[in-house]
Design a protein around this motif. Structure first.
Motif, PDB file in Angstrom:
ATOM      1  N   GLN A  84      12.703 -71.462  58.057  1.00  0.00           N
ATOM      2  CA  GLN A  84      11.732 -70.443  58.472  1.00  0.00           C
ATOM      3  C   GLN A  84      11.783 -70.243  59.989  1.00  0.00           C
ATOM      4  OE1 GLN A  84       7.690 -71.665  58.043  1.00  0.00           O
ATOM      5  NE2 GLN A  84       6.877 -69.602  58.162  1.00  0.00           N
ATOM      6  N   GLU A  85      11.901 -71.342  60.705  1.00  0.00           N
ATOM      7  CA  GLU A  85      12.006 -71.281  62.163  1.00  0.00           C
ATOM      8  C   GLU A  85      13.236 -70.467  62.577  1.00  0.00           C
ATOM      9  OE1 GLU A  85      12.801 -75.084  64.103  1.00  0.00           O
ATOM     10  OE2 GLU A  85      10.829 -74.887  65.039  1.00  0.00           O
ATOM     11  N   HIS A  86      14.336 -70.736  61.937  1.00  0.00           N
ATOM     12  CA  HIS A  86      15.583 -70.017  62.239  1.00  0.00           C
ATOM     13  C   HIS A  86      15.450 -68.525  61.926  1.00  0.00           C
ATOM     14  CE1 HIS A  86      19.816 -69.058  62.516  1.00  0.00           C
ATOM     15  NE2 HIS A  86      19.772 -68.558  61.298  1.00  0.00           N
ATOM     16  N   VAL A  87      14.870 -68.203  60.791  1.00  0.00           N
ATOM     17  CA  VAL A  87      14.709 -66.793  60.406  1.00  0.00           C
ATOM     18  C   VAL A  87      13.806 -66.072  61.395  1.00  0.00           C
ATOM     19  CG1 VAL A  87      13.710 -65.277  58.645  1.00  0.00           C
ATOM     20  CG2 VAL A  87      15.220 -67.140  57.967  1.00  0.00           C
ATOM     21  N   ARG A  88      12.737 -66.693  61.785  1.00  0.00           N
ATOM     22  CA  ARG A  88      11.824 -66.056  62.755  1.00  0.00           C
ATOM     23  C   ARG A  88      12.512 -65.810  64.091  1.00  0.00           C
ATOM     24  NH1 ARG A  88       5.819 -68.698  62.150  1.00  0.00           N
ATOM     25  NH2 ARG A  88       5.381 -67.759  60.128  1.00  0.00           N
ATOM     26  N   ARG A  89      13.385 -66.718  64.486  1.00  0.00           N
ATOM     27  CA  ARG A  89      14.095 -66.557  65.740  1.00  0.00           C
ATOM     28  C   ARG A  89      15.184 -65.483  65.623  1.00  0.00           C
ATOM     29  NH1 ARG A  89      17.118 -71.207  66.766  1.00  0.00           N
ATOM     30  NH2 ARG A  89      15.577 -72.265  65.527  1.00  0.00           N
ATOM     31  N   SER A  90      15.862 -65.416  64.500  1.00  0.00           N
ATOM     32  CA  SER A  90      17.026 -64.543  64.342  1.00  0.00           C
ATOM     33  C   SER A  90      16.678 -63.134  63.870  1.00  0.00           C
ATOM     34  CB  SER A  90      17.995 -65.139  63.322  1.00  0.00           C
ATOM     35  OG  SER A  90      18.338 -66.434  63.683  1.00  0.00           O
ATOM     36  N   LEU A  91      15.591 -62.982  63.166  1.00  0.00           N
ATOM     37  CA  LEU A  91      15.283 -61.707  62.517  1.00  0.00           C
ATOM     38  C   LEU A  91      15.187 -60.518  63.465  1.00  0.00           C
ATOM     39  CD1 LEU A  91      14.844 -60.573  59.705  1.00  0.00           C
ATOM     40  CD2 LEU A  91      12.411 -60.895  60.033  1.00  0.00           C
TER      41      LEU A  91
END
Length: 119
Positions: free
Chosen positions: A36-43
Motif C-alpha cells: 500500500q505504501e508503494h502504491v501510494r508513492r507510485s500512483l
C-alpha cells in the motif's frame, strides 16, 4: 535439578514458537502495508504518465490523419494527370485555332507566319 532445566527449555521452545506464530500472523499484514505504501508513492507518477501517453496518442492520431490526407491528395493529383494532359492538348488546339483565326482576319494564309512588327 532437571525440572528447572526442563522448564527453562520448555519456556524457550514456547517463546520461540509464540514468536514464530506472531511473525507468521503479522507477515501478510506487513507485506500488504508495504505494498500500500508503494502504491501510494507510485500512483501519482503513474497517473501522470498515463495522461501524457493519452495526450501523445491523440497528437499522433492527428498527425497520422494529416499525413494520410496529404498522401490521398497527392495520389489524386497523380491520378488526375490524365485530365491535365487532356486540358493541355485542348489549350494547344485552342491556341492553334486562335492563331489561325488571327491570320485569317489579317488576310494571310494560315501557313504563312504573320508579318513581324519590326520598325
Amino acid at each position: 535439578m532437571e525440572e528447572p532445566e526442563m522448564q527453562l527449555k520448555g519456556k524457550k521452545v514456547t517463546d520461540k514458537f509464540t514468536e514464530s506464530v506472531y511473525v507468521l500472523a503479522n507477515e501478510p499484514s506487513v507485506a500488504l502495508y508495504r505494498l500500500q505504501e508503494h502504491v501510494r508513492r507510485s500512483l501519482p507518477e503513474l497517473a501522470q504518465h498515463k495522461a501524457d501517453m493519452q495526450r501523445w496518442e491523440e497528437q499522433s492520431q492527428g498527425a497520422i490523419y494529416t499525413v494520410e490526407y496529404a498522401c490521398s491528395a497527392v495520389k489524386n493529383l497523380v491520378d488526375s494527370s490524365v485530365y491535365f494532359r487532356s486540358v493541355e492538348g485542348l489549350l494547344k488546339q485552342a491556341i492553334s485555332i486562335r492563331d489561325h483565326m488571327n491570320a485569317s482576319a489579317q488576310g494571310h494564309s494560315p501557313e504563312e507566319p504573320p508579318p513581324s512588327s519590326s520598325a
